[in-house]
Design an enzyme around this catalytic site. Structure first.
Site, PDB file in Angstrom:
ATOM      1  N   LYS A   1       1.454  -2.750  -7.356  1.00 11.57           N
ATOM      2  CA  LYS A   1       2.797  -1.652  -7.892  1.00 11.57           C
ATOM      3  C   LYS A   1       3.393  -2.684  -8.802  1.00 11.57           C
ATOM      4  O   LYS A   1       3.921  -2.561 -10.179  1.00 11.57           O
ATOM      5  CB  LYS A   1       3.027  -0.754  -7.097  1.00 11.57           C
ATOM      6  CG  LYS A   1       2.772   0.103  -5.966  1.00 11.57           C
ATOM      7  CD  LYS A   1       1.631   1.236  -7.081  1.00 11.57           C
ATOM      8  CE  LYS A   1       1.075   2.145  -5.778  1.00 11.57           C
ATOM      9  NZ  LYS A   1       0.380   2.053  -4.462  1.00 11.57           N
TER      10      LYS A   1
HETATM   11  C1  LIG Z   1      -1.078   2.518  -4.023  1.00 12.08           C
HETATM   12  C2  LIG Z   1      -1.582   2.122  -3.884  1.00 12.08           C
HETATM   13  C3  LIG Z   1      -2.977   1.568  -3.184  1.00 12.08           C
HETATM   14  C4  LIG Z   1      -3.860   3.311  -4.112  1.00 12.08           C
HETATM   15  O1  LIG Z   1      -3.171   3.862  -5.296  1.00 12.08           O
HETATM   16  P1  LIG Z   1      -3.127   5.083  -7.014  1.00 12.08           P
HETATM   17  O2  LIG Z   1      -2.851   3.893  -7.735  1.00 12.08           O
HETATM   18  O3  LIG Z   1      -2.158   5.660  -5.657  1.00 12.08           O
HETATM   19  O4  LIG Z   1      -4.972   5.382  -6.315  1.00 12.08           O
HETATM   20  C5  LIG Z   1      -3.878   1.638  -2.725  1.00 12.08           C
HETATM   21  N1  LIG Z   1      -3.344   0.243  -1.989  1.00 12.08           N
HETATM   22  C6  LIG Z   1      -2.195  -0.301  -2.091  1.00 12.08           C
HETATM   23  C7  LIG Z   1      -2.177  -1.577  -1.482  1.00 12.08           C
HETATM   24  C8  LIG Z   1      -1.696   0.813  -2.681  1.00 12.08           C
HETATM   25  O5  LIG Z   1       0.128   0.582  -3.019  1.00 12.08           O
END
Ligand SMILES: *Cc1c(COP(=O)(O)O)cnc(C)c1O
Length: 455
Positions: free
Chosen positions: A109
């Site tokens: 993120k």
């Molecule tokens: C946000 C997240 C996901 C999922 O990603 P999306 O973009 O919501 O599909 C998977 N793994 C981790 C560790 C995340 O932080």
């Protein structure tokens, strides 16, 4: 570059219009009027930041100059702990792991939110505008957003997380940031409840008349374009081979960023969507059964999602950009909690995506397998992808995304390998710090009153 909404393909908005708006007023999500095409030859010899400048530029053109973008991106990647920004690891033959947890909060993120934080600062600097960032998190978005916006001028931040349903490390990463502009709200409900409240508040006219509400969850368009970058970067690292990606998925943001890269000309063969037991994406893509179930708690909480917001963008694209269809489909889906896509849409989706659901037991097996066989310790989200990677039979390079650092999910790691992961020093620090959060009922009016008290 002009932008439209998945629910109204006639509107024309600029990048700056949609940057702070998040969701369109009609309830839809923003997309560009056309996909810019990347000349792959131009990427030769570029480093991560230069690729980012090249890939992101067409989406912000005329609104942010090349030099401004360069400065924003320089700040964005400053806090990453590797000069490559993302690490591509060749674990075995044509099996690769793309590590995306080298940012300040140890999850992918950071790529999107560090960019957003610096982009917002840049755009607010020369205006009188003050914004209120409102977001829901199943764990990683919250800490990444808080880290990106802490102490920023003219920005107040409210982050909702499901009370007791994020890991201790994830919670503390959020609640130990004590800057005055940061507000953590623990909601007595699930992540989907938090997301629903956020959606309702964004459509709430009264609240919107009092402040400029801004979305930072993965429906925000600028987040997706920052994530597109590492797909191009991987392709360069692999020396221009056609590639398959395996993406542990929740809100469909990360994998849709890969799809954007493909629309822009990146030679991706197959995109593998991996879910945990919350498998609505898997049932939709394999069986055309988009049916809402209860959210189940799993070892991979950031994927514990039933409504994958960004999937609407894919429906819109696969329908031939038919906002009429999307409107009808989404309202039927919300009414009946169940809907099927047209055969034309399914055909387009299945041509580009394969889906997989990996349960808790398989997730732990996968952590153990990669640890024993390759001495590679994966977090539980990453492990769902590695489970698929290990079973795939294809000659192209298969790149599985490592979405978070294993130390963020100690309990699952300990269950899998009977010992705790090593904590990076930066993560260890949060355990000694004071926490600040408020616990509120699962009710949008309660949350709204709380926000009024602070803004
Ligand atoms: C946000 C997240 C996901 C999922 O990603 P999306 O973009 O919501 O599909 C998977 N793994 C981790 C560790 C995340 O932080």
């Amino acid at each position: 570059m002009d932008y439209l909404s998945t629910r109204n393909n006639k509107i024309k908005l600029s990048f700056l219009d949609i940057l702070f708006q998040g969701l369109s007023k009609d309830g839809g999500l923003f997309l560009p009027h056309s996909w810019p095409k990347i000349n792959l030859e131009d990427l030769k010899g570029k480093n991560y930041q230069e690729i980012a400048e090249y890939v992101i530029q067409p989406f912000v053109s005329k609104k942010i100059s090349n030099l401004e973008l360069k400065n924003i991106l320089k700040k964005t990647y400053e806090g990453f702990d590797t000069s490559d920004v993302a690490s591509l690891i060749n674990i075995n033959k044509n099996q690769f792991i793309l590590e995306l947890f080298h940012g300040p909060t140890f999850a992918f993120k950071d790529y999107a939110l560090q960019f957003l934080g610096n982009l917002f600062s840049h755009c607010l600097k020369n205006s009188q505008k003050k914004i209120t960032v409102l977001g829901a998190t199943s764990g990683d978005t919250g800490s990444a957003a808080i880290e990106a916006f802490k102490g920023k001028e003219n920005v107040k931040v409210f982050i909702l997380h499901p009370y007791g349903r994020v890991s201790a490390v994830q919670r503390k990463q959020m609640t130990t940031i004590l800057d005055e502009n940061i507000n953590n709200i623990a909601v007595k409900g699930t992540f989907d409840d938090c997301q629903k409240i956020v959606k309702e508040l964004f459509l709430d006219e009264e609240l919107n008349s009092k402040t400029s509400l801004t979305a930072v969850n993965s429906i925000n368009w600028a987040r997706l374009i920052a994530q597109v970058v590492y797909y191009f970067w991987t392709f360069i690292k692999l020396d221009y081979q056609t590639v398959n990606f395996i993406v542990p998925s929740g809100n469909f943001g990360n994998i849709f960023s890969a799809r954007i890269a493909k629309y822009m000309g990146l030679p991706i063969n197959m995109l593998h969507v991996v879910t945990n037991e919350n498998d609505i994406l898997h049932r939709t893509i394999r069986d055309n059964a988009m049916k809402l179930n209860q959210v189940i708690e799993t070892h991979s909480p950031s994927m514990d999602i039933q409504i994958s917001s960004n999937f609407e963008r894919q429906i819109f694209e696969s329908s031939g950009r038919d906002s009429h269809y999307v409107n009808k489909f989404m309202s039927e889906f919300y009414k009946n909690q169940h809907e099927s896509l047209s055969s034309k849409i399914m055909e387009d989706i299945q041509k580009n995506y394969k889906s997989h659901s990996v349960d808790n037991k398989e997730t732990l097996e996968s952590i153990k397998f990669f640890y024993k066989k390759y001495n590679y310790l994966a977090d539980p989200h990453t492990a769902t992808g590695l489970y698929v990677l290990n079973k795939l039979n294809s000659n192209e390079p298969n790149v599985s995304l490592a979405c978070a650092h294993p130390a963020k999910f100690e309990d699952a790691i300990e269950k899998a390998i009977q010992k705790k992961p090593n904590m990076p020093h930066e993560l260890k620090k949060v355990f000694d710090k004071e926490e600040k959060m408020i616990i509120l009922d699962n009710d949008s009016n309660t949350i709204k009153s709380h926000i009024y008290k602070i803004i």
